[in-house]
Design a protein around this motif. Structure first.
Motif, mmCIF file in Angstrom:
data_model
loop_
_atom_site.group_PDB
_atom_site.id
_atom_site.type_symbol
_atom_site.label_atom_id
_atom_site.label_comp_id
_atom_site.label_asym_id
_atom_site.label_seq_id
_atom_site.Cartn_x
_atom_site.Cartn_y
_atom_site.Cartn_z
ATOM 1 N N LEU A 76 97.668 11.523 -11.151
ATOM 2 C CA LEU A 76 98.301 10.370 -10.515
ATOM 3 C C LEU A 76 97.267 9.502 -9.816
ATOM 4 C CD1 LEU A 76 100.847 8.838 -9.595
ATOM 5 C CD2 LEU A 76 100.945 10.391 -7.629
ATOM 6 N N TYR A 77 96.327 10.121 -9.084
ATOM 7 C CA TYR A 77 95.284 9.344 -8.410
ATOM 8 C C TYR A 77 94.421 8.576 -9.414
ATOM 9 C CZ TYR A 77 96.329 11.874 -4.067
ATOM 10 O OH TYR A 77 96.954 12.371 -2.948
ATOM 11 N N SER A 78 93.979 9.239 -10.475
ATOM 12 C CA SER A 78 93.121 8.575 -11.465
ATOM 13 C C SER A 78 93.866 7.453 -12.177
ATOM 14 C CB SER A 78 92.613 9.593 -12.488
ATOM 15 O OG SER A 78 91.777 10.551 -11.871
ATOM 16 N N LEU A 79 95.127 7.703 -12.532
ATOM 17 C CA LEU A 79 95.911 6.673 -13.202
ATOM 18 C C LEU A 79 96.121 5.462 -12.295
ATOM 19 C CD1 LEU A 79 97.492 5.931 -15.750
ATOM 20 C CD2 LEU A 79 99.493 7.036 -14.750
ATOM 21 N N GLY A 80 96.296 5.708 -11.002
ATOM 22 C CA GLY A 80 96.428 4.596 -10.066
ATOM 23 C C GLY A 80 95.173 3.749 -10.003
ATOM 24 N N VAL A 210 91.093 0.233 -21.166
ATOM 25 C CA VAL A 210 91.635 1.376 -20.435
ATOM 26 C C VAL A 210 90.963 2.669 -20.895
ATOM 27 C CG1 VAL A 210 93.729 2.728 -20.030
ATOM 28 C CG2 VAL A 210 93.826 0.239 -19.972
ATOM 29 N N ALA A 211 90.707 2.775 -22.201
ATOM 30 C CA ALA A 211 89.955 3.931 -22.699
ATOM 31 C C ALA A 211 88.555 3.973 -22.101
ATOM 32 C CB ALA A 211 89.884 3.888 -24.226
ATOM 33 N N GLY A 212 87.926 2.787 -21.953
ATOM 34 C CA GLY A 212 86.628 2.749 -21.292
ATOM 35 C C GLY A 212 86.696 3.157 -19.836
ATOM 36 N N GLY A 213 87.826 2.847 -19.186
ATOM 37 C CA GLY A 213 88.009 3.305 -17.813
ATOM 38 C C GLY A 213 88.051 4.818 -17.715
ATOM 39 N N TRP A 214 88.735 5.481 -18.664
ATOM 40 C CA TRP A 214 88.725 6.943 -18.695
ATOM 41 C C TRP A 214 87.324 7.470 -18.968
ATOM 42 C CZ3 TRP A 214 92.669 9.446 -16.790
ATOM 43 C CH2 TRP A 214 93.947 8.914 -16.869
ATOM 44 N N PHE A 215 86.554 6.749 -19.800
ATOM 45 C CA PHE A 215 85.202 7.200 -20.142
ATOM 46 C C PHE A 215 84.313 7.262 -18.901
ATOM 47 C CE2 PHE A 215 80.812 6.426 -21.401
ATOM 48 C CZ PHE A 215 80.631 7.322 -22.441
ATOM 49 N N LEU A 232 85.936 11.789 -4.878
ATOM 50 C CA LEU A 232 87.315 11.347 -4.785
ATOM 51 C C LEU A 232 88.186 12.270 -5.633
ATOM 52 C CD1 LEU A 232 86.812 7.495 -5.186
ATOM 53 C CD2 LEU A 232 87.243 8.752 -3.082
ATOM 54 N N PRO A 233 89.323 12.718 -5.120
ATOM 55 C CA PRO A 233 90.186 13.583 -5.918
ATOM 56 C C PRO A 233 90.740 12.840 -7.131
ATOM 57 C CG PRO A 233 91.291 12.899 -3.896
ATOM 58 C CD PRO A 233 89.876 12.434 -3.785
ATOM 59 N N GLY A 234 90.587 13.436 -8.311
ATOM 60 C CA GLY A 234 91.055 12.818 -9.540
ATOM 61 C C GLY A 234 90.621 13.634 -10.743
ATOM 62 N N LEU A 235 91.065 13.221 -11.911
ATOM 63 C CA LEU A 235 90.707 13.935 -13.130
ATOM 64 C C LEU A 235 89.219 13.856 -13.407
ATOM 65 C CD1 LEU A 235 93.588 13.080 -15.646
ATOM 66 C CD2 LEU A 235 93.101 15.261 -14.552
ATOM 67 N N GLY A 236 88.601 12.708 -13.112
ATOM 68 C CA GLY A 236 87.177 12.564 -13.351
ATOM 69 C C GLY A 236 86.342 13.518 -12.517
ATOM 70 N N SER A 237 86.643 13.601 -11.224
ATOM 71 C CA SER A 237 85.905 14.522 -10.362
ATOM 72 C C SER A 237 86.223 15.968 -10.716
ATOM 73 C CB SER A 237 86.246 14.245 -8.894
ATOM 74 O OG SER A 237 87.645 14.342 -8.681
ATOM 75 N N PHE A 238 87.451 16.250 -11.151
ATOM 76 C CA PHE A 238 87.807 17.609 -11.590
ATOM 77 C C PHE A 238 86.948 18.016 -12.788
ATOM 78 C CE2 PHE A 238 90.184 20.648 -14.106
ATOM 79 C CZ PHE A 238 90.705 21.527 -13.168
ATOM 80 N N LEU A 239 86.835 17.130 -13.785
ATOM 81 C CA LEU A 239 86.035 17.438 -14.976
ATOM 82 C C LEU A 239 84.543 17.496 -14.647
ATOM 83 C CD1 LEU A 239 87.934 15.218 -17.551
ATOM 84 C CD2 LEU A 239 87.804 17.711 -17.560
#
Length: 591
Positions: A76-80, A210-215, A232-239
């Motif tokens: 949710l944080y990353s998508l926001g 948006v795909a580049g944003g995930w990258f 920052l808490p999110g999928l990127g920091s998790f990975l």
């Protein structure tokens, strides 16, 4: 009498077993209304949760949990962040592309500036942006979050801006003449000509952005600036945390969560938008096969959605169009031409003076920052730039070899498009940086494995720019031209030579330009990576930028960034700009 054939046709079209109870349609509509209501409630709660986190006290060095149960909140944080960055990117790209395409004087400055900005890697923006945001909001999490959003913005906006600018430059001449004949105001011209004609390219490039944003999510949610560690808490920091610790199980959980988010976005957002955008195809005959989507069909049955659209959204849209149109006519009647010209002249002088003052200030401080570097440092930087240049162009060639035929096939075959489009969107949105640790596990043992891994990561990060633009270009080819090719019995070679390649050429150039800039940006991750508690790197300009950012060497970071921007701008001016002119003159769809 006109009702009789209609009722008879309905009776014969449906077999007796297909008849439904009278109240079944209303029960379905009621269930869909309940679903929409719950979805709206969940969206409101998500906005509240994100706002509460952003406006809370600063926790830049927060611990990133590796528990899979926390992944929905991190998603949710990353998508926001990506959603806010995309909204800013779209508004900026529309304004920037419109001004650059409508004014010859502005185009001379803005297009080269766009080349420079899209060539500067994310990590070069990172120190100044983050330190500035933290200084502006020292006691609030909003500063760190805003810095992360701006960094994601820099990875999304240039692709959309290039697409919109290129579409405006290729609008057929007869459409321009029709707008002049009907005396369109600027708002009418933008809303009824420029934006609709550019819609297909904007949609597919938005998907790519948006795909580049995930990258770049991993680089934007967790990074080091000298002795300061921002998390920052999110999928990127998790990975990123999982990759740094070599936790393959956590990497797989994170990738699975990201795939789930991407699939939901594809079904709920992108698929309906693609179907909607198909009506803006520039053609003189109707397409034989109309696209459809299950989600739009379900939404069409929801009485709440229809009532909201008819009572609120439609009147607002009509009011905005009427207001802007009347405002433009009143402005044209109120102000005389000399006053408009004089006002524009003074505004131009003020902007030029501000830009010159800013450039002078930047050059002064940049020269003082670079004064400590030696000639040997510049020689090493140039050698690194040459190595990265070879990797970038190799990735572009390899990417174009398969994306051009694949993109044309996806756009030309509706059945293949329904299957391949969500798979392509999902594959493009999964950041290659998340898969990079798994790639390294297999390739580091081989001789030259790190070089192969860097090339593969750059290819995974750039080939989608070409593919999405080729798909958009092939979908925009008018149906009447396709039918003409069938009537004249074009063979495969003639079809590619006289129809497909000229039709997709403007989109292909846009894809290659943005892919080139994306490849240079991807080099900062491909050539320098934190893996299993150590750093793996290969010589190149990207690794120089990443290592300088980690070490806090801002002089090396600035010099490497300037060299990268210079190389990209020279390539754009000597090659891509000429191809843009060719696309806007020879390969424009007009009679």
């Amino acid at each position: 009498m006109p009702d009789l054939p209609l009722s008879t046709g309905r009776a014969t079209a449906l077999p007796p077993t297909a008849t439904r109870p009278a109240g079944s349609r209303w029960s379905w509509a009621f269930l869909i209304d309940i679903t929409v209501f719950l979805f709206v409630c969940a969206a409101i709660f998500g906005v509240y949760a994100i706002g509460r986190s952003w406006l809370g006290p600063v926790h830049a060095q927060a611990q990133i949990s590796q528990d899979p149960r926390i992944l929905p909140l991190y998603a949710l944080y990353s998508l926001g962040r990506i959603s806010v960055a995309y909204a800013l990117s779209l508004v900026f790209a529309l304004a920037y592309g419109y001004i650059a395409a409508s004014s010859r004087r502005a185009e001379i400055i803005m297009v080269p500036l766009l080349d420079i900005l899209q060539s500067i890697p994310v990590l070069s923006f990172l120190p100044g942006v983050m330190l500035a945001m933290v200084a502006i909001f020292p006691h609030s999490q909003f500063g760190v979050e805003l810095g992360s959003v701006l960094l994601i913005f820099t990875g999304q906006v240039w692709n959309i801006a290039f697409s919109f600018y290129s579409s405006l430059k290729t609008i057929p001449r007869e459409l321009h003449e029709a707008a002049v004949i009907y005396r369109f105001s600027r708002w009418q011209r933008f809303a009824e000509l420029d934006l609709p004609f550019s819609t297909i390219g904007l949609v597919w490039n938005s998907m790519m952005s948006v795909a580049g944003g995930w990258f770049f999510l991993m680089a934007c949610e967790m990074f080091v600036l000298g002795n300061r560690d921002f998390r920052l808490p999110g999928l990127g920091s998790f990975l990123q945390t999982a990759a740094s610790h070599g936790n393959t199980r956590a990497i797989l959980w994170g990738v699975a969560a990201m795939i789930a988010v991407i699939v939901l976005l594809d079904q709920l957002v992108w698929r309906p938008i693609i179907v909607w955008a198909d009506k803006f195809k520039f053609e003189q005959v109707e397409s034989s096969g109309a696209a459809h989507t299950t989600f739009l069909s379900l939404i069409g049955r929801a009485s709440i959605v229809l009532r909201l659209y008819r009572l609120i959204l439609l009147p607002v849209f009509n009011w905005l169009t009427l207001t802007f149109t009347l405002g433009a006519h009143r402005a044209a009647e109120t102000f005389s031409t000399p006053k408009q010209h004089r006002a524009r002249l003074w505004i131009g002088y003020l902007l030029a003076t501000s830009v010159l003052i800013g450039l002078g200030f930047a050059v002064f401080h940049g020269a003082r920052e670079l004064s400590g570097l030696h000639p040997e440092d510049y020689r090493e930087l140039l050698e690194s730039a040459a190595l990265t240049f070879l990797r970038v162009n190799t990735a572009l060639i390899l990417g174009a070899l398969w994306t051009v035929p694949a993109g044309v096939a996806i756009a030309s075959n509706p059945r293949l498009s329904r299957i391949a489009q969500p798979l392509v969107q999902m594959a493009a949105s999964i950041p290659a940086t998340a898969l990079f640790p798994i790639i390294l596990l297999f390739l580091l043992r081989l001789r030259g494995g790190l070089e192969i891994s860097a090339m593969l990561l750059m290819l995974l990060g750039t080939q989608w720019y070409i593919l999405f633009n080729v798909i958009a270009g092939a979908m925009a080819i008018p149906t009447d031209l396709k039918e003409a090719a069938q009537i004249y019995r074009f063979g495969s070679w003639d079809r590619w030579r006289h129809l497909i390649l000229p039709g997709i050429f403007p989109y292909l150039v846009t894809g290659m330009v943005t892919a080139s800039g994306g490849a240079w940006n991807a080099s900062i991750v491909a050539e320098y990576f934190h893996f299993q508690g150590r750093i793996v790197s290969t010589p190149g300009l990207g690794s120089t930028i990443s290592s300088a950012s980690d070490a806090g060497r801002f002089d090396v970071l600035l010099a490497a960034t300037l060299i990268m921007a210079t190389v990209v701008v020279l390539i754009n001016r000597l090659l891509w700009r000429r191809l843009y002119r060719l696309a806007s003159s020879r390969f424009k769809l007009e009679s």
